[in-house]
Design a protein around this motif. Structure first.
Motif, PDB file in Angstrom:
ATOM      1  N   PHE A  19     -10.043  -2.804  13.872  1.00 34.90           N
ATOM      2  CA  PHE A  19      -9.297  -2.107  14.911  1.00 34.90           C
ATOM      3  C   PHE A  19      -9.773  -0.666  14.992  1.00 34.90           C
ATOM      4  O   PHE A  19      -9.976  -0.018  13.966  1.00 34.90           O
ATOM      5  CB  PHE A  19      -7.799  -2.114  14.612  1.00 34.90           C
ATOM      6  N   PRO A  20      -9.927  -0.130  16.223  1.00 29.92           N
ATOM      7  CA  PRO A  20     -10.234   1.300  16.354  1.00 29.92           C
ATOM      8  C   PRO A  20      -8.963   2.126  16.159  1.00 29.92           C
ATOM      9  O   PRO A  20      -8.160   1.789  15.279  1.00 29.92           O
ATOM     10  CB  PRO A  20     -10.786   1.386  17.785  1.00 29.92           C
ATOM     11  N   VAL A  21      -8.733   3.142  16.957  1.00 27.29           N
ATOM     12  CA  VAL A  21      -7.575   4.026  16.777  1.00 27.29           C
ATOM     13  C   VAL A  21      -6.273   3.244  16.938  1.00 27.29           C
ATOM     14  O   VAL A  21      -5.949   2.762  18.028  1.00 27.29           O
ATOM     15  CB  VAL A  21      -7.629   5.182  17.791  1.00 27.29           C
ATOM     16  N   THR A  22      -5.512   3.103  15.851  1.00 28.22           N
ATOM     17  CA  THR A  22      -4.257   2.359  15.873  1.00 28.22           C
ATOM     18  C   THR A  22      -3.305   2.888  14.805  1.00 28.22           C
ATOM     19  O   THR A  22      -3.702   3.602  13.884  1.00 28.22           O
ATOM     20  CB  THR A  22      -4.476   0.852  15.586  1.00 28.22           C
ATOM     21  N   CYS A  23      -2.059   2.491  14.960  1.00 31.02           N
ATOM     22  CA  CYS A  23      -1.052   2.656  13.900  1.00 31.02           C
ATOM     23  C   CYS A  23      -0.260   1.360  13.898  1.00 31.02           C
ATOM     24  O   CYS A  23       0.849   1.282  14.438  1.00 31.02           O
ATOM     25  CB  CYS A  23      -0.159   3.861  14.165  1.00 31.02           C
ATOM     26  N   LEU A  24      -0.837   0.319  13.338  1.00 35.46           N
ATOM     27  CA  LEU A  24      -0.301  -1.034  13.452  1.00 35.46           C
ATOM     28  C   LEU A  24       1.020  -1.211  12.712  1.00 35.46           C
ATOM     29  O   LEU A  24       1.850  -2.036  13.096  1.00 35.46           O
ATOM     30  CB  LEU A  24      -1.320  -2.045  12.918  1.00 35.46           C
ATOM     31  N   ASN A  25       1.222  -0.438  11.652  1.00 38.99           N
ATOM     32  CA  ASN A  25       2.421  -0.601  10.824  1.00 38.99           C
ATOM     33  C   ASN A  25       2.793   0.758  10.237  1.00 38.99           C
ATOM     34  O   ASN A  25       2.016   1.339   9.476  1.00 38.99           O
ATOM     35  CB  ASN A  25       2.136  -1.629   9.728  1.00 38.99           C
ATOM     36  N   ARG A  26       3.969   1.268  10.606  1.00 41.90           N
ATOM     37  CA  ARG A  26       4.359   2.628  10.229  1.00 41.90           C
ATOM     38  C   ARG A  26       5.238   2.659   8.980  1.00 41.90           C
ATOM     39  O   ARG A  26       6.005   1.736   8.729  1.00 41.90           O
ATOM     40  CB  ARG A  26       5.110   3.283  11.383  1.00 41.90           C
ATOM     41  N   GLY A  30       6.620   7.556  10.003  1.00 43.92           N
ATOM     42  CA  GLY A  30       5.846   7.259  11.193  1.00 43.92           C
ATOM     43  C   GLY A  30       4.344   7.240  11.006  1.00 43.92           C
ATOM     44  O   GLY A  30       3.598   7.117  11.981  1.00 43.92           O
ATOM     45  N   ALA A  31       3.873   7.369   9.775  1.00 34.95           N
ATOM     46  CA  ALA A  31       2.441   7.360   9.506  1.00 34.95           C
ATOM     47  C   ALA A  31       1.969   5.940   9.221  1.00 34.95           C
ATOM     48  O   ALA A  31       2.756   5.098   8.754  1.00 34.95           O
ATOM     49  CB  ALA A  31       2.126   8.256   8.314  1.00 34.95           C
ATOM     50  N   PRO A  32       0.694   5.629   9.472  1.00 38.13           N
ATOM     51  CA  PRO A  32       0.183   4.303   9.126  1.00 38.13           C
ATOM     52  C   PRO A  32       0.339   4.037   7.630  1.00 38.13           C
ATOM     53  O   PRO A  32       0.077   4.923   6.806  1.00 38.13           O
ATOM     54  CB  PRO A  32      -1.298   4.384   9.516  1.00 38.13           C
ATOM     55  N   LYS A  33       0.760   2.832   7.291  1.00 36.60           N
ATOM     56  CA  LYS A  33       0.944   2.490   5.881  1.00 36.60           C
ATOM     57  C   LYS A  33      -0.408   2.444   5.163  1.00 36.60           C
ATOM     58  O   LYS A  33      -1.423   2.073   5.752  1.00 36.60           O
ATOM     59  CB  LYS A  33       1.657   1.149   5.746  1.00 36.60           C
ATOM     60  N   THR A  34      -0.378   2.820   3.891  1.00 32.00           N
ATOM     61  CA  THR A  34      -1.594   2.827   3.076  1.00 32.00           C
ATOM     62  C   THR A  34      -1.293   2.250   1.697  1.00 32.00           C
ATOM     63  O   THR A  34      -0.135   2.038   1.332  1.00 32.00           O
ATOM     64  CB  THR A  34      -2.150   4.252   2.916  1.00 32.00           C
ATOM     65  N   ALA A  35      -2.354   2.013   0.935  1.00 28.88           N
ATOM     66  CA  ALA A  35      -2.238   1.604  -0.462  1.00 28.88           C
ATOM     67  C   ALA A  35      -3.505   2.057  -1.173  1.00 28.88           C
ATOM     68  O   ALA A  35      -4.574   2.155  -0.557  1.00 28.88           O
ATOM     69  CB  ALA A  35      -2.070   0.096  -0.583  1.00 28.88           C
ATOM     70  N   VAL A  36      -3.404   2.321  -2.457  1.00 32.00           N
ATOM     71  CA  VAL A  36      -4.578   2.678  -3.257  1.00 32.00           C
ATOM     72  C   VAL A  36      -5.092   1.410  -3.932  1.00 32.00           C
ATOM     73  O   VAL A  36      -4.382   0.763  -4.700  1.00 32.00           O
ATOM     74  CB  VAL A  36      -4.242   3.755  -4.309  1.00 32.00           C
ATOM     75  N   VAL A  37      -6.325   1.039  -3.627  1.00 30.61           N
ATOM     76  CA  VAL A  37      -6.973  -0.135  -4.214  1.00 30.61           C
ATOM     77  C   VAL A  37      -8.374   0.279  -4.654  1.00 30.61           C
ATOM     78  O   VAL A  37      -9.102   0.921  -3.895  1.00 30.61           O
ATOM     79  CB  VAL A  37      -7.064  -1.296  -3.200  1.00 30.61           C
ATOM     80  N   GLY A  38      -8.726  -0.065  -5.870  1.00 29.83           N
ATOM     81  CA  GLY A  38     -10.046   0.310  -6.373  1.00 29.83           C
ATOM     82  C   GLY A  38     -10.243   1.806  -6.457  1.00 29.83           C
ATOM     83  O   GLY A  38     -11.369   2.299  -6.376  1.00 29.83           O
ATOM     84  N   GLY A  39      -9.138   2.531  -6.603  1.00 25.87           N
ATOM     85  CA  GLY A  39      -9.215   3.985  -6.773  1.00 25.87           C
ATOM     86  C   GLY A  39      -9.327   4.772  -5.496  1.00 25.87           C
ATOM     87  O   GLY A  39      -9.451   5.998  -5.538  1.00 25.87           O
ATOM     88  N   ALA A  43      -6.151   1.494   4.358  1.00 22.64           N
ATOM     89  CA  ALA A  43      -5.154   1.214   5.386  1.00 22.64           C
ATOM     90  C   ALA A  43      -4.450  -0.091   5.037  1.00 22.64           C
ATOM     91  O   ALA A  43      -5.049  -0.999   4.458  1.00 22.64           O
ATOM     92  CB  ALA A  43      -5.828   1.102   6.751  1.00 22.64           C
ATOM     93  N   ARG A  44      -3.176  -0.183   5.410  1.00 23.38           N
ATOM     94  CA  ARG A  44      -2.394  -1.362   5.034  1.00 23.38           C
ATOM     95  C   ARG A  44      -1.465  -1.767   6.173  1.00 23.38           C
ATOM     96  O   ARG A  44      -0.889  -0.922   6.857  1.00 23.38           O
ATOM     97  CB  ARG A  44      -1.558  -1.067   3.780  1.00 23.38           C
ATOM     98  N   VAL A  45      -1.349  -3.069   6.368  1.00 21.81           N
ATOM     99  CA  VAL A  45      -0.323  -3.637   7.238  1.00 21.81           C
ATOM    100  C   VAL A  45       0.465  -4.608   6.375  1.00 21.81           C
ATOM    101  O   VAL A  45      -0.108  -5.532   5.789  1.00 21.81           O
ATOM    102  CB  VAL A  45      -0.920  -4.361   8.458  1.00 21.81           C
ATOM    103  N   SER A  46       1.765  -4.410   6.272  1.00 21.24           N
ATOM    104  CA  SER A  46       2.568  -5.213   5.360  1.00 21.24           C
ATOM    105  C   SER A  46       2.578  -6.677   5.779  1.00 21.24           C
ATOM    106  O   SER A  46       2.415  -7.022   6.953  1.00 21.24           O
ATOM    107  CB  SER A  46       4.008  -4.687   5.298  1.00 21.24           C
ATOM    108  N   SER A  47       2.783  -7.543   4.803  1.00 21.94           N
ATOM    109  CA  SER A  47       2.828  -8.982   5.078  1.00 21.94           C
ATOM    110  C   SER A  47       3.971  -9.312   6.029  1.00 21.94           C
ATOM    111  O   SER A  47       3.834 -10.160   6.924  1.00 21.94           O
ATOM    112  CB  SER A  47       2.983  -9.761   3.768  1.00 21.94           C
ATOM    113  N   GLN A  48       5.119  -8.635   5.867  1.00 23.57           N
ATOM    114  CA  GLN A  48       6.265  -8.910   6.732  1.00 23.57           C
ATOM    115  C   GLN A  48       5.953  -8.585   8.186  1.00 23.57           C
ATOM    116  O   GLN A  48       6.378  -9.284   9.099  1.00 23.57           O
ATOM    117  CB  GLN A  48       7.491  -8.095   6.279  1.00 23.57           C
ATOM    118  N   CYS A  49       5.199  -7.497   8.400  1.00 19.77           N
ATOM    119  CA  CYS A  49       4.880  -7.056   9.752  1.00 19.77           C
ATOM    120  C   CYS A  49       4.042  -8.096  10.483  1.00 19.77           C
ATOM    121  O   CYS A  49       4.391  -8.529  11.590  1.00 19.77           O
ATOM    122  CB  CYS A  49       4.152  -5.712   9.692  1.00 19.77           C
TER     123      CYS A  49
END
Length: 343
Positions: A19-26, A30-39, A43-49
């Motif tokens: 995806f280009p410029v998006t905020c699929l899951n806030r 109101g910020a795009p969700k994130t997660a730290v993986v591999g240090g 970007a993250r979109v939750s499973s529920q979403c």
């Protein structure tokens, strides 16, 4: 005991989608969700979403959804009225059934189950005090017809704390969608103009956060779990609707201002017997001037091929289908190939 020929057989969808410029899951600010993986931050979109969008998309492919709501009393009241109760009786029985089954959380219930519970109320003369929670749960479970009006209950499962007999194990398992690479959220500064303004300048100013990413989505569909409550023809129908919904569904956040309308880039879909296998993408993919999709495809297929060799007989592969590279192999061809595993 009837044997289940599909026990421990799963369809595993390994999907890459950019995806280009998006905020699929806030998140909560109101910020795009994130997660730290591999240090590094991904970007993250939750499973529920994404799961909710898939559930809603099922309707486009002939699937009638159950109701998932806190407001179950009106649903039961209507069912009781249709079963012959007076307005007063329906109100009392609908409220009683809701109190016995729901604890003010969302309850997943199908029309066939609601009708069955109303039929039970009719058997006791629509006397609310005679309704018993265990009998309600037993009637609902027996009336559940996933192929007719509750495929979403079979796919996504149900937990009813006050009536454990109604619990259903989910056939579908969703991971959080994560970017295959490092991502930094960016900020969009915007202004809005007043059509009737008497002075120059912006009438409103604000900021929105966004990012862009190639996401890895992992979803598994347990055919054995579906077979516990569905016939082979119904399982084939479920596979088709579920696969099409996975292909079509996109999270709805900010679609009018940051349109996210990109389909799959690539998918490896495995039919396997045994332990589930998810790709961690622990080492972030590098773009190297060619974008992230191509190196993500390489990293995905390399990882899965290696795990297949290392797992030997435990890999349990019954089928493997790559979508996205061969233009003659459409999503319809993928669906048919997957359906062929159900006899």
């Amino acid at each position: 005991m009837v044997s289940n020929p599909y026990q421990k057989i799963r369809i595993e969808y390994h999907i890459l989608q950019s995806f280009p410029v998006t905020c699929l899951n806030r998140d909560d600010v109101g910020a795009p969700k994130t997660a730290v993986v591999g240090g590094v931050t991904r970007a993250r979109v939750s499973s529920q979403c994404w799961k909710r969008q898939v559930r809603l998309a099922l309707q486009d492919f002939g699937v009638k959804l159950a109701s998932r709501t806190k407001h179950v009393a009106p649903l039961f009241r209507t069912a009781c009225e249709q079963a012959g109760a007076s307005a007063e009786q329906a109100e009392a029985c609908g409220t009683k059934i809701a109190d016995l089954l729901s604890d003010d959380t969302l309850l997943f219930i199908s029309d066939s189950e609601a009708a069955s519970l109303a039929a039970y109320a009719a058997e006791v003369g629509f006397e609310a005090d005679k309704l018993k929670d265990k009998e309600l749960a037993k009637r609902a479970k027996k009336a559940l017809t996933p192929a007719t009006d509750a495929l979403d209950i079979a796919l996504f499962g149900r937990m009813v704390a006050k009536a454990a007999d109604m619990n259903i194990e989910a056939a579908a398992c969703f991971s959080h969608a994560l970017s295959t690479h490092k991502v930094s959220n960016e900020i969009d500064f915007f202004t809005a103009l007043d059509d009737q303004a008497e002075e120059p300048g912006a009438a409103h100013m604000g900021t929105l956060e966004f990012n862009s990413a190639t996401y890895y989505r992992y979803i598994s569909l347990d055919l054995g779990q579906l077979a516990a409550s569905m016939e082979p023809d119904d399982i084939r129908t479920a596979i088709a609707a579920f696969t099409y919904a996975l292909y079509q569904a996109v999270p709805a956040a900010r679609q009018t201002t940051q349109s996210g309308a990109s389909p799959w880039d690539f998918a490896r879909v495995l039919v396997r017997r045994g332990q589930r296998l998810q790709v961690p993408f622990d080492a972030p993919v590098k773009a190297k001037g060619d974008g992230y999709a191509a190196p993500s495809i390489e990293a995905l297929t390399t990882y899965l091929d290696k795990k297949e060799r290392l797992s030997g007989s435990l890999f349990g592969k019954l089928g493997c289908y790559d979508w996205g590279l061969d233009e003659t192999f459409s999503i319809d061809d993928l669906v048919q190939a997957l359906q062929n595993h159900v006899q």
